[in-house]
Enzyme design. Structure first.
Site: not given
Ligand code: PBG
Ligand code: ZN
Length: 327
Positions: A253, A200, A126
């Site tokens: 997460k 996640k 991303c």
């Molecule tokens: C994307 C990624 C995200 C976060 C870590 N890696 C954002 C998402 O998935 O949209 C979020 C980490 C945070 O909010 O501290 N690879």
């Molecule tokens: Zn991503």
């Protein structure tokens, strides 16, 4: 009341009567070795750009890293997690797998400055695709799971070649851990570990990260691959799939305590970590700024809560403050 209850009834306050007693019976402690500091590496020169929604956090260009690393090492940091903020984005995110890529160079610099650190590299697209999605899109603009896997493997091999100790696949794609493990092994990188974002959730608490990582989806959302926050049992399936595919450790997460607890109960022999995400950081910072809570007290409470839930390690933007003040 039975005799047994009579004997027990004054135990709680007896054990809390002063600081010596409380220290002696304290179950959980915070150790520097269990904390991971996330870092945002930005393409460019002489950049030390404050992240507005995350007071105290910055994007750094490569030239800043030696002094940043020195400061972090002095505060007791031993583990870092790297995110790249690149300029040259394209539909395939090709900048992610270049041998002289941004994160590849960052790894080399940090390994040189702090050879005793564990350097973990985020593994996702991303931050590298112009559309901001976590991989390749199909003809309908949907994330194409299987077409993305070979790109993830190339990124993982490239990061490992640069010296990453672990890669952290964070895209929640089906089969990502198996593909990355096989790819790393096929290139002789059997010692490179996989810290998988097994669980996640699609969370509103990632909002400040979108500013920090500059990787927000240009349209749509991540609900087709990240988990719905209503689901708990599904976390056990996600964990099982990643363990069976060869994940060395699992990350939850946001690091919700119930989920960390369930997963550690299911896999007592696998290290499980909690991610204290950008929104959770921002909430504490904002309330503390207003004088509505005591920042130090709340940070310690939240981190001990993760440990109590069973987290072996914790990713947090407070990591350097914690290792300096609480460990
Ligand atoms: C994307 C990624 C995200 C976060 C870590 N890696 C954002 C998402 O998935 O949209 C979020 C980490 C945070 O909010 O501290 N690879
Ligand atoms: Zn991503």
């Amino acid at each position: 009341m039975s005799q047994l209850n009579q004997a027990l009834i004054r135990r709680p306050r007896r054990l809390r009567q002063d600081a010596r007693w409380r220290a002696f019976v304290q179950s959980q402690h915070l150790h520097a070795v269990n904390f991971i500091m996330p870092l945002f590496i930005k393409a460019g020169d002489k950049i030390c750009q404050p992240i507005q929604s995350m007071p105290g956090q910055f994007q750094y260009s490569l030239d800043q890293l030696p002094q940043v690393a020195e400061r972090l090492a002095e505060s007791g940091i031993q583990n870092v997690l790297l995110f790249g903020v690149v300029q040259d984005k394209d539909p395939l995110g090709q900048a992610a797998a270049q041998s002289n890529g941004l994160i590849q160079q960052a790894i080399q610099i940090l390994k040189h400055c702090c050879p005793h650190w564990l350097v973990i590299a985020d593994l996702c697209f991303c931050e590298y695709t112009d559309h901001g999605h976590c991989g390749v899109l199909d003809a309908n603009g949907q994330l194409d799971n299987d077409a993305t896997l070979p790109h993830l493997v190339a990124q993982a091999v490239s990061l490992s070649k640069a010296g990453a100790d672990l890669v952290a696949p964070s895209g929640m794609l089906d089969g990502m851990v198996a593909a990355v493990r096989a790819g790393l092994d096929a290139h002789g990188h059997t010692q490179c570990g996989i810290m998988s974002y097994a669980v996640k959730y699609a969370s509103g608490l990632y909002a400040p990260f979108r500013e920090a990582g500059e990787g927000a989806p240009q349209s749509g959302d991540r609900l087709s691959h990240q988990m719905h926050v209503a689901n708990g049992e599904e976390a056990l399936l996600e964990a099982r799939l990643d363990v069976e595919q060869g994940a060395d450790m699992l990350l939850i997460k946001p690091g919700y305590g119930d989920v960390v607890y369930r997963v550690t109960q299911q896999y007592p022999d696998i290290p499980v970590g909690a991610y204290h995400v950008s929104g959770s950081y921002a909430m504490i910072k904002a309330a503390a700024e207003k004088g509505w809570l005591n920042e130090a007290e709340v940070i310690e409470e939240v981190m001990l809560g993760y440990r109590r839930a069973g987290a072996q390690f914790i990713v947090t933007y407070f990591a350097d403050w914690i290792t300096q003040h609480l460990c």
